[in-house]
Design a protein around this motif. Structure first.
Motif, short mmCIF file in Angstrom:
data_model
loop_
_atom_site.label_atom_id
_atom_site.label_comp_id
_atom_site.label_asym_id
_atom_site.label_seq_id
_atom_site.Cartn_x
_atom_site.Cartn_y
_atom_site.Cartn_z
N SER A 132 0.83 -1.20 0.00
CA SER A 132 0.00 0.00 0.00
C SER A 132 0.87 1.25 0.00
O SER A 132 1.89 1.32 0.68
N LYS A 133 0.42 2.24 -0.76
CA LYS A 133 1.06 3.55 -0.81
C LYS A 133 0.02 4.59 -0.45
O LYS A 133 -1.06 4.63 -1.04
N PHE A 134 0.29 5.43 0.57
CA PHE A 134 -0.68 6.45 0.93
C PHE A 134 -0.06 7.83 0.78
O PHE A 134 1.14 8.04 0.94
N ASN A 135 -0.91 8.78 0.44
CA ASN A 135 -0.49 10.14 0.12
C ASN A 135 -1.31 11.12 0.96
O ASN A 135 -2.40 11.53 0.56
N THR A 145 5.68 6.39 3.70
CA THR A 145 4.27 6.40 3.27
C THR A 145 3.92 5.19 2.41
O THR A 145 3.00 5.25 1.58
N SER A 146 4.63 4.10 2.57
CA SER A 146 4.31 2.87 1.86
C SER A 146 4.76 1.68 2.69
O SER A 146 5.61 1.82 3.58
N GLY A 147 4.21 0.53 2.40
CA GLY A 147 4.60 -0.66 3.14
C GLY A 147 3.65 -1.82 2.90
O GLY A 147 2.61 -1.68 2.22
N PHE A 148 4.00 -2.96 3.43
CA PHE A 148 3.18 -4.15 3.27
C PHE A 148 1.98 -4.12 4.20
O PHE A 148 2.04 -3.56 5.30
N THR A 175 -2.23 -2.94 8.95
CA THR A 175 -1.03 -2.23 8.52
C THR A 175 0.06 -2.31 9.59
O THR A 175 -0.19 -2.74 10.72
N PHE A 176 1.25 -1.87 9.21
CA PHE A 176 2.37 -1.82 10.13
C PHE A 176 2.86 -0.39 10.29
O PHE A 176 4.04 -0.14 10.57
N ASP A 181 -3.00 8.59 9.65
CA ASP A 181 -3.72 9.80 10.07
C ASP A 181 -2.77 10.96 10.39
O ASP A 181 -3.18 11.94 11.01
N ASN A 182 -1.49 10.83 9.97
CA ASN A 182 -0.49 11.87 10.22
C ASN A 182 -0.29 12.12 11.71
O ASN A 182 0.10 13.19 12.13
#
Length: 221
Positions: A132-135, A145-148, A175-176, A181-182
């Motif tokens: 997953s990549k989150f922005n 901002t990415s990971g398994f 997630t890990f 949520d910053n």
């Protein structure tokens, strides 16, 4: 004699391709993402955000399906909607976009076999792995901002009319990271209202309705 031989070869080849083709599906899904973390400690319906996906499914047998999927959507939450007065006083919020690629295995509880004139449906469970990549709209510190991610959940599939299928699925993504949520990691100031819980990782969920098409090979005459 030659005609019978050609017809036999044609039928055999088409039948083999037909058996293989019946195992392949292409589909699309539409639904929503939700989130659970420091800003929304419990799953709340009001925080669902639109999401969609495309997937490829391979059905090697009646009980097992293998699926690769690409999903895109957004998550968000705000303290002002909380029932906790401390969270309301903190008044933090976030929005982030997520792009996820996953590979999962589905176990069908009923024999999900191709049938031309029969009701064909099955509940199923699934699990696998994704990346997953989150922005985030706002990133207040430096973090990855990415990971398994580990996706798992339940669903139901139904063959409406050959070759069309519909499905309803709800899945959780373990997630890990604590930064969806910053608001994560070790506290950066002494103001408790501005701190999260670094011991609890963020989670997001995907609820979707899907439509898929099963490929069939037309047998030559």
């Amino acid at each position: 004699m030659l005609y019978l031989l050609i017809a036999g070869i044609c039928f055999f080849t088409a039948s083999e391709n037909k058996l293989f083709a019946q195992k392949i599906e292409l589909g699309a899904g539409i639904g929503g993402l939700n989130y659970k973390g420091d800003i929304s400690p419990s799953l709340r319906m009001r925080f669902f955000r639109p999401a969609g996906s495309l997937f490829f499914r391979y059905n090697p047998n009646q009980a097992l399906s293998l699926r690769a999927e690409l999903m895109m959507g957004g998550i968000g939450a705000a303290d002002r909607h909380s029932d906790d007065p401390l969270l309301v006083a903190r008044n933090m919020s976030f929005k982030t976009r997520i792009l996820e690629g996953s590979a999962v295995a589905e176990y069908n509880f009923l024999n999900f076999v191709d049938r031309r004139f029969a009701i064909n449906w099955s509940p199923y469970v699934f699990g696998g792995i994704s990346y997953s990549k989150f922005n985030p709209d706002i990133q207040t510190s430096s973090y990855k901002t990415s990971g398994f991610v580990l996706p798992y959940g339940v669903g139901i599939k139904y063959q409406v009319r050959r070759p069309w299928n519909i499905g309803l699925e709800f899945g959780s993504r373990k997630t890990f990271t604590d930064y969806l949520d910053n608001l994560g990691g070790e506290p950066v100031n002494k103001e408790k209202l501005q701190q999260g819980d670094p011991s609890v990782k963020d989670t997001y969920y995907y609820l979707r309705l899907s439509v898929s098409y099963t490929f069939y090979k037309i047998v030559c005459p």
